[in-house]
Design a protein around this motif. Structure first.
Motif, PDB file in Angstrom:
ATOM      1  N   SER A 102      -4.506  -6.491  -2.890  1.00 24.88           N
ATOM      2  CA  SER A 102      -5.073  -7.157  -1.712  1.00 24.88           C
ATOM      3  C   SER A 102      -4.200  -8.331  -1.324  1.00 24.88           C
ATOM      4  O   SER A 102      -3.431  -8.857  -2.131  1.00 24.88           O
ATOM      5  CB  SER A 102      -6.491  -7.649  -1.995  1.00 24.88           C
TER       6      SER A 102
ATOM      7  N   GLU B 167     -10.830   1.799   0.273  1.00 22.86           N
ATOM      8  CA  GLU B 167     -10.278   0.706   1.078  1.00 22.86           C
ATOM      9  C   GLU B 167     -11.455   0.008   1.759  1.00 22.86           C
ATOM     10  O   GLU B 167     -11.764   0.267   2.916  1.00 22.86           O
ATOM     11  CB  GLU B 167      -9.258   1.233   2.089  1.00 22.86           C
TER      12      GLU B 167
ATOM     13  N   CYS C 183      -7.387  -2.393  -1.250  1.00 28.19           N
ATOM     14  CA  CYS C 183      -7.575  -0.979  -1.604  1.00 28.19           C
ATOM     15  C   CYS C 183      -7.453  -0.791  -3.104  1.00 28.19           C
ATOM     16  O   CYS C 183      -6.810  -1.574  -3.803  1.00 28.19           O
ATOM     17  CB  CYS C 183      -6.621  -0.063  -0.857  1.00 28.19           C
TER      18      CYS C 183
ATOM     19  N   LYS D 169       0.839  -1.203   0.000  1.00 22.51           N
ATOM     20  CA  LYS D 169       0.000   0.000   0.000  1.00 22.51           C
ATOM     21  C   LYS D 169       0.876   1.255   0.000  1.00 22.51           C
ATOM     22  O   LYS D 169       0.642   2.189  -0.780  1.00 22.51           O
ATOM     23  CB  LYS D 169      -0.932  -0.023   1.209  1.00 22.51           C
TER      24      LYS D 169
END
Length: 129
Positions: A52, A34, A40, A17
């Motif tokens: 993910s 998210e 997200c 992320k």
């Protein structure tokens, strides 16, 4: 043909992320959604690139293949795509229909190809008349 969105699996969600937040910023993309602690979506106006971890119960395994969604003009095109995919040997992973949990106009169909990749056709215009 155009792509609607692509999703990839990652080993370390927080690190991935942070990485994608950094490298997509110069392209004008930010994290827009998210929906769960391990998922997200990034994009400019709508999420088009998703990351993910694998589904619950197997969070460290990234052997789950890629998810690719093709953009369609309307629900008739989604239906035709689904019929062609099944006829070509794909396995159903979700018959054509509204997926209101994404948004009210989300009409999609899902199949698995011979390698287990999740392939989708989607329109955001609801059911065509």
């Amino acid at each position: 043909m155009s792509l609607d969105h692509v999703a990839i699996r990652v080993k370390d969600y927080p690190a991935a992320k942070a990485f994608y937040t950094t490298i997509l910023a110069p392209l004008g993309s930010t994290m827009l959604n998210e929906p769960a602690p391990h998922v997200c979506g990034f994009g400019k106006d709508a999420p088009t690139f998703w990351i993910s971890t694998c589904p619950e119960g197997n969070p460290g395994n990234i052997d789950t293949p890629t998810h690719v969604a093709f953009a369609c003009k309307n629900s008739h095109e989604v239906d035709a795509w689904y019929d062609a995919a099944i006829k070509a040997g794909a396995t159903c992973d979700g018959k054509p229909g509204i997926r209101a949990h994404y948004h009210p106009g989300y009409y999609g169909a899902f199949v698995l190809d011979a390698d287990g990749h999740k392939i989708e056709a989607v329109t955001h215009t609801g059911v065509a008349k």
